[in-house]
Write an enzyme that holds these catalytic residues in place. Sequence first.
Site, PDB file in Angstrom:
ATOM      1  N   GLU A  36       0.865  -1.185   0.000  1.00  0.00           N
ATOM      2  CA  GLU A  36       0.000   0.000   0.000  1.00  0.00           C
ATOM      3  C   GLU A  36       0.898   1.230   0.000  1.00  0.00           C
ATOM      4  O   GLU A  36       1.641   1.464   0.951  1.00  0.00           O
ATOM      5  CB  GLU A  36      -0.884  -0.060   1.254  1.00  0.00           C
ATOM      6  CG  GLU A  36      -1.821   1.109   1.439  1.00  0.00           C
ATOM      7  CD  GLU A  36      -2.549   1.008   2.794  1.00  0.00           C
ATOM      8  OE1 GLU A  36      -2.783  -0.119   3.286  1.00  0.00           O
ATOM      9  OE2 GLU A  36      -2.843   2.062   3.369  1.00  0.00           O
TER      10      GLU A  36
ATOM     11  N   ASP B 228      -3.804  10.663  10.463  1.00  0.00           N
ATOM     12  CA  ASP B 228      -2.542  10.014  10.789  1.00  0.00           C
ATOM     13  C   ASP B 228      -1.914  10.535  12.065  1.00  0.00           C
ATOM     14  O   ASP B 228      -1.981  11.725  12.377  1.00  0.00           O
ATOM     15  CB  ASP B 228      -1.549  10.182   9.629  1.00  0.00           C
ATOM     16  CG  ASP B 228      -1.871   9.229   8.505  1.00  0.00           C
ATOM     17  OD1 ASP B 228      -1.967   8.014   8.771  1.00  0.00           O
ATOM     18  OD2 ASP B 228      -2.063   9.696   7.367  1.00  0.00           O
TER      19      ASP B 228
END
Lengths: 397, 257
Positions: B46, B57
């Site tokens: 990924e 994040d």
Amino acid sequence: MLQIENSAFAVDERGYYGNFGGAWIPEMLYPNVEELRQNYLDIIYTEDFQAEFNQLLTDYVGRPTPLYLANRLSEEYNTTIYLKREDLCHTGAHKVNNTIGQILLAKRLGKNKIVAETGAGQHGVATATVCALMGIECIVYMGEVDIERQAPNVARMKMLGATVVPAKSGSRTLKDATNEAMRHWINNPVDTHYIIGSVVGPHPYPDMVARFQSVISEEIRKQLFEKTGSENPDYVVACVGGGSNAAGTYFHYLDEPSVKIIAAEAAGHGVKTDKSAATTFLGKPGVLHGSKSLMMQTLDGQVVEPHSISAGLDYPGIGPLHAHLWESGRATFYGITDDEAMKAGMKLSKLEGIIPAIESSHALAALDYLKPGSDETVVISLSGRGDKDLATYMKYL
Amino acid sequence: MNRLEKLFIEKPKDILNIYFTAGFPGIEDTMPLLRAIEKAGADIAEIGIPFSDPVADGETIQKANTQALDNGMTVELLFSQLKEMRNEIKIPIILMGDVNPLIQYGLEPFCKKCQEVGVDGLILPNLPMDEYLLEFKPVFEKYGLFNIFLITPQTSEDRIRRIDENSAGFIYMVSSASTTGSTSGITDEMRDYFDRVDQMKLKNPRLIGFGIKDHSTFTEASHYANGAIIGSAFIRAIKDSEFPAEAGSEYIKSVLG
């Protein structure tokens, strides 16, 4: 608060104003935002909510704020200028109108913790204030750069019992504080409500904040009628960063085409430089902080770090309502430089004995571009007071 | 057949998906890392498209994003690095990132490029399902791209069903209410959630991500789902290494045990 479902400028079912808006959020935020979306209108239009909201606006915030005929400023521009004195609100800016509304909403949603972002610190102070009022825990994220340039507000928040957390990523200003506040909400989804301070973020925030701030234009209409026999000025003028005081100032005039809507953006060193925050001049449609709107970005879609002397306008985006007002031509936007704003702030101080927040000085500076006629009436939102900005003003003395 | 679809038919258990940020730690590390990830035995790679403001994040991936952008990483450069990828890399490739860089590149041109270089799926956490169905889905399908949705412990059963209905490839199960890189390990609360979703008998495979960091968490996550996704822990393993591909390879081997 007026119901505005039939307006061309009301948010639609998908949370859009024209091409702008929506709820572009990660799944982690979906349950919270969806809970708000499903409940906000039902809650804020209950009698009980309205009664508590209005009572606090009156007895705690000090509303209605005066609509003041600025005689000497009017003389200077050979026109008629009224100042909507949001600077006289408790905590020194219009921001508290929204935080009162959202804290009452949060309580009714059963949330017992509050997180917020702040730029100039006005929204942070307004949030810390209502949290103290309600006895609710409060965490405020603020960019490291802003913590330095708005020290008095940091001290206020701390004194009010809030925890101020520095945002250390990116440009360390409002956009980064917003990122951190969103991350905090992702990590604390169940007990925490996020009080966004502007008409930005995922739907329903822009609409909800605009409704809470709409008390500004509601009062302007009434006060102007009492003073002049007409509810409608020729111009309503406000500064726009995210655009909350602007949304509140324009709200009841959006569908009144005889009233020209004027927005003053922060051009920083100028829209032709790389130190600016004038989003409608420099931005393109994109997705930031949960909504599709205009934003300053690179060709590759990375957010550009903005610049403004005013921490409250130092933001690379703009609320989706304002993007729609811009695209539809309903509002006229001016880019006001740091220097122009500082001069306008100095001028108001000397002519009227009112020291405006640097944010509000941008709206005042728009008068130089507007050149209103001698038979015209201008209402300017004086969104905040300048106490927090003295250090910056002093460099211009 | 899409490589993701084929993978889950051939190997329904113990899938390891490794995330890394394109352009990190070095601008030219994309292909060496892909080779290392495949060779070490991971099943899916990924690739994160770095973004200036990655809201979902935690600190580790935020910093990787910032460094990658400072290194000069762009969407265009990534596509050019991946141009010859399919001559050597056989495992499925997913691009992951904020939706804005895709919008600026243009939905159709972006998807076309993905197909050209051999990308199999996309993870765009801030692309809402309704926007996906309205505008994105027909274009994704035209270019053979799977859209991978996230679910969290707070996602309602109805919504999980709806996501399952509209997913292809697999469903990304975010293990806890957090940003990426949480280090809490697997808690009882998570196990309840994994069990609950497992019992829903969804039509799509599931990979568990967020907080998976080593052999033991990978093994346990694989017990509850079809496998797991590791991001922050992989980034931590390569970030200070002089030889990121080797460090990444060692790390993956340690996870697989």
